[in-house]
Design an enzyme around this catalytic site. Structure first.
Site, PDB file in Angstrom:
ATOM      1  N   ASN A 176      63.223  84.476   0.955  1.00  0.00           N
ATOM      2  CA  ASN A 176      63.445  83.338   0.078  1.00  0.00           C
ATOM      3  C   ASN A 176      62.715  83.493  -1.153  1.00  0.00           C
ATOM      4  O   ASN A 176      61.189  83.020  -0.965  1.00  0.00           O
ATOM      5  CB  ASN A 176      63.035  81.526   0.234  1.00  0.00           C
ATOM      6  CG  ASN A 176      63.411  80.741  -0.602  1.00  0.00           C
ATOM      7  OD1 ASN A 176      63.322  80.507  -1.406  1.00  0.00           O
ATOM      8  ND2 ASN A 176      63.484  79.221   0.327  1.00  0.00           N
TER       9      ASN A 176
ATOM     10  N   ARG B 108      67.765  84.104  -0.801  1.00  0.00           N
ATOM     11  CA  ARG B 108      68.541  82.262  -1.981  1.00  0.00           C
ATOM     12  C   ARG B 108      67.827  82.668  -3.114  1.00  0.00           C
ATOM     13  O   ARG B 108      66.896  82.821  -2.960  1.00  0.00           O
ATOM     14  CB  ARG B 108      67.376  81.021  -0.853  1.00  0.00           C
ATOM     15  CG  ARG B 108      67.701  80.447  -1.566  1.00  0.00           C
ATOM     16  CD  ARG B 108      66.415  79.317  -1.453  1.00  0.00           C
ATOM     17  NE  ARG B 108      66.327  77.651  -1.863  1.00  0.00           N
ATOM     18  CZ  ARG B 108      65.717  77.235  -2.334  1.00  0.00           C
ATOM     19  NH1 ARG B 108      63.864  77.377  -1.674  1.00  0.00           N
ATOM     20  NH2 ARG B 108      66.363  76.251  -2.811  1.00  0.00           N
TER      21      ARG B 108
ATOM     22  N   HIS C 122      69.386  72.437  -3.588  1.00  0.00           N
ATOM     23  CA  HIS C 122      69.506  72.202  -2.304  1.00  0.00           C
ATOM     24  C   HIS C 122      71.053  71.914  -1.562  1.00  0.00           C
ATOM     25  O   HIS C 122      71.711  71.491  -0.218  1.00  0.00           O
ATOM     26  CB  HIS C 122      68.986  70.773  -1.726  1.00  0.00           C
ATOM     27  CG  HIS C 122      67.470  70.328  -2.508  1.00  0.00           C
ATOM     28  ND1 HIS C 122      67.333  69.602  -2.202  1.00  0.00           N
ATOM     29  CD2 HIS C 122      66.026  71.501  -1.820  1.00  0.00           C
ATOM     30  CE1 HIS C 122      65.953  68.489  -2.966  1.00  0.00           C
ATOM     31  NE2 HIS C 122      65.446  70.282  -2.262  1.00  0.00           N
TER      32      HIS C 122
ATOM     33  N   LEU D  14      64.913  64.556   1.870  1.00  0.00           N
ATOM     34  CA  LEU D  14      64.085  64.738   1.493  1.00  0.00           C
ATOM     35  C   LEU D  14      62.760  65.413   2.063  1.00  0.00           C
ATOM     36  O   LEU D  14      61.960  64.723   2.938  1.00  0.00           O
ATOM     37  CB  LEU D  14      63.453  62.970   1.863  1.00  0.00           C
ATOM     38  CG  LEU D  14      64.375  61.833   1.614  1.00  0.00           C
ATOM     39  CD1 LEU D  14      64.331  60.085   2.659  1.00  0.00           C
ATOM     40  CD2 LEU D  14      64.913  61.693   0.616  1.00  0.00           C
ATOM     41  N   GLY D  15      62.492  66.082   0.741  1.00  0.00           N
ATOM     42  CA  GLY D  15      61.368  66.491   1.038  1.00  0.00           C
ATOM     43  C   GLY D  15      59.866  67.092  -0.193  1.00  0.00           C
ATOM     44  O   GLY D  15      60.480  66.181  -0.512  1.00  0.00           O
TER      45      GLY D  15
ATOM     46  N   ARG E 193      56.797  64.991  -8.673  1.00  0.00           N
ATOM     47  CA  ARG E 193      58.579  65.301  -9.491  1.00  0.00           C
ATOM     48  C   ARG E 193      59.077  63.459  -9.939  1.00  0.00           C
ATOM     49  O   ARG E 193      59.146  63.141  -8.424  1.00  0.00           O
ATOM     50  CB  ARG E 193      59.590  66.417  -9.692  1.00  0.00           C
ATOM     51  CG  ARG E 193      59.452  67.420  -9.711  1.00  0.00           C
ATOM     52  CD  ARG E 193      60.560  68.116  -9.232  1.00  0.00           C
ATOM     53  NE  ARG E 193      60.453  69.054  -7.915  1.00  0.00           N
ATOM     54  CZ  ARG E 193      61.015  69.734  -7.493  1.00  0.00           C
ATOM     55  NH1 ARG E 193      62.857  70.006  -7.664  1.00  0.00           N
ATOM     56  NH2 ARG E 193      61.056  70.656  -6.243  1.00  0.00           N
TER      57      ARG E 193
ATOM     58  N   ARG F   9      53.008  62.157   4.801  1.00  0.00           N
ATOM     59  CA  ARG F   9      51.648  61.310   5.793  1.00  0.00           C
ATOM     60  C   ARG F   9      50.997  60.616   4.935  1.00  0.00           C
ATOM     61  O   ARG F   9      50.206  59.951   5.703  1.00  0.00           O
ATOM     62  CB  ARG F   9      50.860  62.759   6.949  1.00  0.00           C
ATOM     63  CG  ARG F   9      52.694  63.334   7.197  1.00  0.00           C
ATOM     64  CD  ARG F   9      52.239  65.091   7.693  1.00  0.00           C
ATOM     65  NE  ARG F   9      51.834  65.783   6.129  1.00  0.00           N
ATOM     66  CZ  ARG F   9      52.533  66.742   6.784  1.00  0.00           C
ATOM     67  NH1 ARG F   9      52.442  67.173   8.229  1.00  0.00           N
ATOM     68  NH2 ARG F   9      52.867  67.845   5.847  1.00  0.00           N
TER      69      ARG F   9
ATOM     70  N   GLY G 275      61.609  67.961   5.238  1.00  0.00           N
ATOM     71  CA  GLY G 275      60.122  67.843   6.060  1.00  0.00           C
ATOM     72  C   GLY G 275      59.947  65.555   6.003  1.00  0.00           C
ATOM     73  O   GLY G 275      59.384  64.987   7.297  1.00  0.00           O
TER      74      GLY G 275
ATOM     75  N   GLY H 182      62.767  63.057   5.883  1.00  0.00           N
ATOM     76  CA  GLY H 182      63.915  62.899   6.382  1.00  0.00           C
ATOM     77  C   GLY H 182      64.018  63.470   7.506  1.00  0.00           C
ATOM     78  O   GLY H 182      63.836  62.423   8.569  1.00  0.00           O
TER      79      GLY H 182
ATOM     80  N   ASN I  43      61.629  63.921   9.635  1.00  0.00           N
ATOM     81  CA  ASN I  43      59.845  63.113  10.464  1.00  0.00           C
ATOM     82  C   ASN I  43      59.260  61.818  10.113  1.00  0.00           C
ATOM     83  O   ASN I  43      58.730  61.615  11.288  1.00  0.00           O
ATOM     84  CB  ASN I  43      58.685  63.991   9.714  1.00  0.00           C
ATOM     85  CG  ASN I  43      58.821  65.523  10.691  1.00  0.00           C
ATOM     86  OD1 ASN I  43      59.291  65.234  11.628  1.00  0.00           O
ATOM     87  ND2 ASN I  43      59.060  66.363   9.982  1.00  0.00           N
TER      88      ASN I  43
HETATM   89  P1  ADP Z   1      60.104  71.475   0.340  1.00  0.00           P
HETATM   90  O1  ADP Z   1      60.587  70.762  -0.379  1.00  0.00           O
HETATM   91  O2  ADP Z   1      58.029  72.148  -0.064  1.00  0.00           O
HETATM   92  O3  ADP Z   1      60.687  72.832   1.962  1.00  0.00           O
HETATM   93  P2  ADP Z   1      59.126  70.094   3.426  1.00  0.00           P
HETATM   94  O4  ADP Z   1      60.942  70.157   3.836  1.00  0.00           O
HETATM   95  O5  ADP Z   1      58.258  70.421   4.258  1.00  0.00           O
HETATM   96  O6  ADP Z   1      58.932  69.786   1.293  1.00  0.00           O
HETATM   97  O7  ADP Z   1      58.943  68.297   3.107  1.00  0.00           O
HETATM   98  C1  ADP Z   1      57.770  68.301   2.702  1.00  0.00           C
HETATM   99  C2  ADP Z   1      57.207  66.613   2.901  1.00  0.00           C
HETATM  100  O8  ADP Z   1      57.879  66.421   4.276  1.00  0.00           O
HETATM  101  C3  ADP Z   1      56.015  66.661   2.422  1.00  0.00           C
HETATM  102  O9  ADP Z   1      55.865  64.527   2.029  1.00  0.00           O
HETATM  103  C4  ADP Z   1      55.354  65.640   4.785  1.00  0.00           C
HETATM  104  O10 ADP Z   1      54.469  64.487   4.002  1.00  0.00           O
HETATM  105  C5  ADP Z   1      56.526  64.984   4.907  1.00  0.00           C
HETATM  106  N1  ADP Z   1      56.412  65.738   6.127  1.00  0.00           N
HETATM  107  C6  ADP Z   1      56.034  66.468   6.768  1.00  0.00           C
HETATM  108  N2  ADP Z   1      55.664  66.224   8.161  1.00  0.00           N
HETATM  109  C7  ADP Z   1      55.671  64.721   8.150  1.00  0.00           C
HETATM  110  C8  ADP Z   1      55.544  63.703   8.897  1.00  0.00           C
HETATM  111  N3  ADP Z   1      55.259  64.093  10.330  1.00  0.00           N
HETATM  112  N4  ADP Z   1      55.839  62.472   9.101  1.00  0.00           N
HETATM  113  C9  ADP Z   1      56.059  62.669   7.512  1.00  0.00           C
HETATM  114  N5  ADP Z   1      56.377  63.164   6.495  1.00  0.00           N
HETATM  115  C10 ADP Z   1      55.672  64.660   6.608  1.00  0.00           C
END
Ligand code: ADP
Length: 397
Positions: A10, A90, A179, A208-209, A240, A283, A329, A331, A333
């Site tokens: 990727n 990717r 995505h 949601l990342g 963004r 976080r 990340g 969604g 966590n």
């Molecule tokens: P990308 O789009 O760069 O792949 P990710 O899917 O890794 O991003 O998501 C990153 C986001 O996930 C960040 O906003 C981060 O704060 C959130 N995140 C990761 N772990 C946690 C957690 N334990 N609790 C809350 N948010 C989290």
């Protein structure tokens, strides 16, 4: 059965992620990341058997090539070479040309490069990764899996912008989405989780990342998605802006802003970072919000409101809904974000399953809410885009 492993690459503009994926189980045998390309501190690192390794990238002029060469050497050192049957790449933008994965040859590579106009940061990097892998592994088949491909089933009414039609015909200006690999995977896993065939399931997938998008998938087919011509559209994201009145751009330029600064602001200084003026990381946002920070609270509210608004609007193309599936990340966590989104959907009968929401974190999937009114569940499903890339590559072998 002999394992069929796929080296998944990727390639981003300043980074290159790699992983060796068992195409049967989806397990990553090793994964790593090259980053800070273009800077003197460019490095490549990986984790194997619990041990983390990081090395400087030797050729700073050609970091993609150098990173792939190091990956190839690593594969030899770890004895993976014989089990790797393909390289899966990717690729962010496949335009209207690619609605599924393809085996890469010189012509396909040129088409990926020609699509760079639609993804100027991403496709050239993807092409660099392909070139490097083709020269390192000339006898291995290479495949491209496109982020836009899954959204190619959207009907015209969902992808056409209300601008003169000739702009679509002449320049390809339309909604493409992104995505797609994640929305594809999560819609299939959601169907499995609720015990239905994907061909008979309606799911709203919520990725949601740092980048974030929502898609509506009926009977396995994508009907609409929130990202647009580029991944700037739709939800608010880490940095963004998401949907915005385009006149803001002209307004700021008239106020003396340079065009590049406006686009830099919309891409890199907006979203959670822009509203909170603290961080793009959820976080940090939740922590600051709990300490009473108003900007963090506002960012959290704008984000969760907009996610709920997109989910609700995606009921429009459906006759029934089986599931809302959270991933990415945030969604996977953030129980705070999920709780607030569910709360914003209470008019649709959604009620949080508090224990379920607290349990579905850190890689665990599970049900977090239900609407008896709609007969629908909200679930969490960790995404696995690399697995899809490996599976689709092996399927084309
Ligand atoms: P990308 O789009 O760069 O792949 P990710 O899917 O890794 O991003 O998501 C990153 C986001 O996930 C960040 O906003 C981060 O704060 C959130 N995140 C990761 N772990 C946690 C957690 N334990 N609790 C809350 N948010 C989290």
């Amino acid at each position: 059965m002999v394992s069929k492993n796929v080296l998944v690459i990727n390639s981003g503009s300043s980074s290159l992620k790699f992983a060796v994926i068992d195409s049967q189980s989806g397990d990553a045998l090793i994964s790593g990341l090259g980053e800070c390309f273009g800077l003197p501190e460019a490095v490549i690192g990986w984790k194997f058997n619990g041990e983390k390794v990081q090395e400087a990238i030797s050729d700073l002029e050609n970091p993609h090539q150098a990173a792939v060469s190091r990956v190839v050497k690593l594969m030899e050192e770890l004895g993976f070479c014989d089990s790797i049957v393909a390289v899966g790449h990717r690729i962010v933008h496949g335009g209207e040309k690619f609605d599924s994965a393809v085996r890469i040859d010189d012509e396909i590579l040129k088409e990926i490069e020609d699509l760079s106009e639609l993804a100027p940061l991403h496709n050239p990097a993807g092409a660099k990764g392909i070139r490097a892998a083709m020269s390192a592994y000339p006898s291995l088949p290479q495949f491209a899996v496109f982020d836009t491909a899954f959204h190619q089933t959207m009907p015209e009414k969902a992808f056409i912008y209300a601008v003169p039609y000739e702009l679509y015909e002449k320049y390809g200006i339309r909604r493409y989405g992104a995505h797609g690999t994640s929305h594809y995977f999560v819609s299939r896993e959601a169907a499995k989780m609720i015990g239905k065939k994907v061909e008979e399931t309606s799911v709203i997938t919520v990725h949601l990342g740092n980048g974030a998008s929502v898609a509506v998938v009926e009977n396995g087919i994508c009907l609409d998605t929130s990202m647009g011509f580029t991944p700037l559209a739709g939800l608010m994201m880490g940095t963004r802006c998401g949907d915005i009145d385009p006149i803001v751009i002209e307004f700021l330029i008239k106020k003396g802003w340079a065009r590049e600064d406006v686009f830099e602001m919309l891409n890199k200084k907006s979203g959670f970072l822009g509203i909170s003026e603290i961080t793009s990381d959820v976080r940090g946002i939740v922590e600051a919000m709990n300490e009473g920070n108003k900007g963090a609270k506002l960012a959290f509210d704008v984000f969760t409101y907009r996610v709920a608004k997109y989910i609700a609007s995606y009921l429009a193309p459906l006759s029934s809904l089986d599931a809302i599936a959270f991933t990415g990340g945030i969604g996977e966590n953030s129980l705070d974000v999920r709780r607030e989104v569910i709360k914003n959907l209470s008019i649709l009968g959604f009620e949080e399953d508090v224990a379920g929401n607290e349990a579905a974190r850190f890689g665990a999937s599970g049900q977090i809410a239900e609407s008896k009114m709609l007969g629908a569940k909200a679930v969490v499903i960790p995404t696995n885009e690399e697995f899809v890339i490996a599976q689709q590559s092996v399927a084309l072998l």
